[in-house]
Design an enzyme around this catalytic site. Structure first.
Site, short mmCIF file in Angstrom:
data_model
loop_
_atom_site.label_atom_id
_atom_site.label_comp_id
_atom_site.label_asym_id
_atom_site.label_seq_id
_atom_site.Cartn_x
_atom_site.Cartn_y
_atom_site.Cartn_z
N ASP A 442 1.13 -1.53 -0.11
CA ASP A 442 0.11 -0.22 -0.06
C ASP A 442 0.70 1.01 0.40
O ASP A 442 2.06 1.57 0.09
CB ASP A 442 -0.90 0.10 1.32
CG ASP A 442 -2.91 0.67 1.00
OD1 ASP A 442 -2.37 1.70 0.56
OD2 ASP A 442 -3.30 0.49 1.81
N ASP A 506 -10.73 1.12 -4.13
CA ASP A 506 -11.53 0.92 -2.65
C ASP A 506 -12.55 1.24 -3.25
O ASP A 506 -13.65 0.61 -2.09
CB ASP A 506 -10.27 2.15 -1.40
CG ASP A 506 -9.88 1.57 -0.86
OD1 ASP A 506 -9.23 0.24 -0.87
OD2 ASP A 506 -8.90 2.71 0.07
#
Ligand code: DGJ
Length: 702
Positions: A442, A506
């Site tokens: 990430d 997301d």
């Protein structure tokens, strides 16, 4: 002239007395002989304008003001204020097969430029550049851009913008005078990164028309330009955005520019997509050559920071029953990371949440025939972490100033050997001690002060990350890496050489995700694009969608689940099983075939599909996003099939919409045999659909 060509496109260069220019980049042109070269050269010779200089510059490969060119130059730099003007002479231009290597020298500025153009069999043009300082003093390079001329027909430009949960939204505008520009300074490609820039004609659509694309294969700062000059010429350009002082070449040093990826299509945007997919899939290490993309369950939205052996075990039991092939433990397993304000930088398994380490849960998962993946965010550090307490000097910062925080974190300066080794060694230890097939990497904030020891280092930071990924893969053969950055903030054509998957966004809400998925797939093949079925009530938009719509939404990618499936109802479990079975049956097709996007059905509905290269198999989906003004029903046509072949078309009722707005189905439902010609030109009557429902068609040649 030097003519690079493949089956559908050509780029033709002309060597002048000192220069190299581009005569044509576009549709394939038959090979040229001496006479036709002369005629062509004369045909495109521009007139001299009143009010201009006494020269008529061609479409120079190196755009230089000293030759009368008036737009943005290819190179900008200086030697502490002097040698700021350039006039390069072509030293050599050598063609080998469909590759051209051109070398230029500017003897006054004392610089050499090497440009390599390779037109691949997929009609993707790869461009590499190198600038070398041949002088004794330092050369301050400000920018080096690749430029390609555009044909007269290119009158619009399509690029992409976005933010968290809304990445890669299309914007299409007329090419106006001056510069149409997209620049990215996030220190990563970013949610707003254009992914590619496409010049096209106003009549070009998915299935027809001309298009010219250019993208940087790079995950750092970037520039994408289209320029229209007052002499009428138009060009598309791209390069790395260099910060002041970022590249200072010492005597003999070279700047290796990131690669640019260009492509021409005269079969619309689908042609640009096909060229990119063919090129990416032709690479010897392409992920689908290793094995099919495993159906993945990611734990983030299932548990967030609430890690426990028992909780995860229950989800794994359900996942195994469904047929999940990979389970990924997300943020929260390490150091003091019990929430997002703590612990980043300490990549050691937390005794608080995993007192016996990760091995027991990994064994539990592996014993069910499922592989295990783990989350990292190695380029970041929380102020509240052991790493920061020990090395506050290891963050990117302007000396004397602490950068603003983003998600309570700072960026670790991995251009520093100590910081790089800290991350490499800690991650390596976790990977060595545990059976981990995959890591999700990430990157949750952008680089606001990308400074190391006083100098800008986006470039070096990006290269360090690439090196880190490559080294982890070298040490752990078979390891797969997903590039995630607050969702889809680092999806680009540079990262495809180092990572195996992108977390596309997301955003799992199907209405939003349909757009994100469609345009992310413009140049990135679906096998790279993670796409998951989210919970019944979405965590981003808080909308409730039927499981069928959520499942259909997640099929055309590297499919997975982002949900605590122990909460799923029996009917949701049944659809999830059909979804997984469908994915496993058709993933080889979806991850190798050609994309077909309907020009007819778009807007409040979308229709698209994948057709196998041999045209024997296809899957199509129809997604009814909102209600139709005319209450439906529509007739759907299917492009891209063989007109002479008869196909069986069947609705997969296990995942398609469970309810309709009609008293009876259309006559053919759920199966019919028609030729490719009939399917493309007459089509199939659709049922009357409720908004936020969809259909999936399985098509096979008889
Ligand atoms: C952002 C990612 O996009 C999510 O999937 C998740 O991994 C979180 N970060 C974890 O902090």
């Amino acid at each position: 002239m030097i003519h690079l060509s493949q089956s559908r496109s050509s780029i033709i260069f002309e060597e002048g007395d000192e220069t190299l220019s581009i005569v044509h980049w576009g549709k394939k042109i038959a090979s040229l002989d001496g006479n036709s070269e002369k005629a062509l050269s004369a045909a495109i010779h521009k007139p001299h304008f009143h009010g201009g200089l006494d020269v008529a510059p061609r479409n120079l490969v190196l755009r230089e003001h000293s030759r009368g060119f008036i737009g943005h130059p290819s190179l900008r730099g200086h030697r502490a204020g002097i040698a700021a003007s350039n006039r390069f002479h072509l030293k050599s231009a050598t063609q080998k097969d469909q590759t051209l290597i051109a070398i230029f020298l500017d003897s006054i500025a004392e610089l050499e430029i090497e440009l390599t153009y390779s037109l691949t069999e997929s009609d993707v043009l790869l461009i590499d550049g190198k600038v070398t300082n041949k002088g004794a003093s330092d050369y301050f390079l400000e920018h080096f851009l690749y430029w390609l001329p555009l044909a007269e027909q290119a009158d619009q430009v399509l690029d992409f913008y976005g933010h968290w949960t809304k990445e890669r939204q299309p914007q299409r505008r007329d090419i106006a005078y001056g510069l149409t520009s997209r620049e990215g300074f996030e220190g990563r490609s970013g949610h707003d990164y254009t992914i590619t820039q496409i010049a096209l004609n106003s009549s070009t659509n998915f299935r027809s028309g001309q298009a010219w694309s250019l993208a940087m294969a790079w995950s750092g700062n970037n520039i994408h330009h289209v320029e229209r000059l007052i002499d009428g010429s138009k060009a598309i350009g791209a390069g790395e955005y260099l910060l002041p002082g970022e590249v200072i070449l010492k005597a003999g040093e070279s700047y290796i520019a990131p690669r640019a990826v260009a492509s021409f299509s005269d079969t619309g945007l689908d042609g640009i997509t096909a060229n990119h997919y063919d090129w990416i899939r032709s690479r010897s290490n392409h992920i689908t050559k290793v094995r099919p993309r495993p159906l993945t369950l990611n734990m983030w939205e299932a548990v967030y920071f609430n890690h426990s052996f028992e909780g995860i075990k229950k989800i794994v039991d359900k996942a195994a029953e469904l047929g999940v092939e990979r389970v990924v433990l997300d943020d929260g397993w390490f150091g003091s990371r019990r929430n997002d304000r703590l612990g980043l930088g300490d990549w050691v398994v937390s005794k608080d949440v995993w007192p016996d380490g990760l091995q027991p849960i990994i064994k539990y998962i592996n014993d069910k025939g499922i592989e295990f993946g783990l989350w990292f965010e190695g380029e970041m550090v929380n102020a509240d972490s052991d790493l920061y307490r020990a090395h506050p000097d290891w963050i990117l910062q302007e000396p004397g100033r602490i950068p603003v925080e983003g998600r309570w974190q700072q960026v670790l300066d991995i251009t520093k050997e100590g910081a790089y080794n800290h991350v490499l060694n800690q991650v390596d230890t976790v990977l060595t001690e545990n059976n981990i097939a995959y890591i999700k990497w990430d990157h949750n904030r952008h680089l606001s002060d990308p400074i190391s020891d006083g100098r800008p280092v986006v470039r070096k930071q990006t290269e360090a990350l690439y090196r880190l990924f490559d080294e982890l893969k070298r040490r752990h053969p078979g390891l797969e890496i997903e590039s995630c950055a607050s969702g889809g903030g680092r999806v680009d054509l540079g990262m495809i050489e180092h990572a195996d998957r992108f977390w596309t966004s997301d955003q799992n809400d199907p209405l939003e995700r349909q757009q994100i998925q469609r345009w992310s797939a413009m140049v990135i093949p679906p096998e790279f694009l993670g796409t998951h079925v989210g919970p019944t009530v979405g965590h981003q938009m808080h909308r409730t969608h039927d499981i069928s719509f959520r499942a259909l939404n997640a099929l055309f990618g590297h499919a997975g689940i982002e949900w605590n499936v122990t909460e799923a109802s029996d009917s949701e479990i049944a659809v999830l099983k059909s979804y997984i079975a469908f994915y496993k049956k058709h993933r080889a097709l979806i991850h190798s075939g050609d994309v077909v996007r309907s020009d007819v059905i778009q807007g409040n509905a979308q229709m698209y599909g994948t057709v196998s290269k041999d045209k024997k198999q296809a899957v199509f989906t129809y997604m009814q996003l909102t209600s139709l003004d005319n209450f439906g029903p529509l007739v759907a046509t299917f492009d891209g099939l063989d007109p002479h072949v008869t196909y069986r078309v069947s609705i997969n009722e296990g995942i398609s919409a469970p309810e309709f707005l009609q008293k009876a189905h259309p006559g053919w439902w759920p199966t019919v045999d028609l030729t490719g010609e009939q399917l493309a030109n007459i089509g199939l009557q659709l049922p009357v659909m409720k908004p936020e429902t969809g259909l999936i068609f399985e098509i096979s040649a008889l």
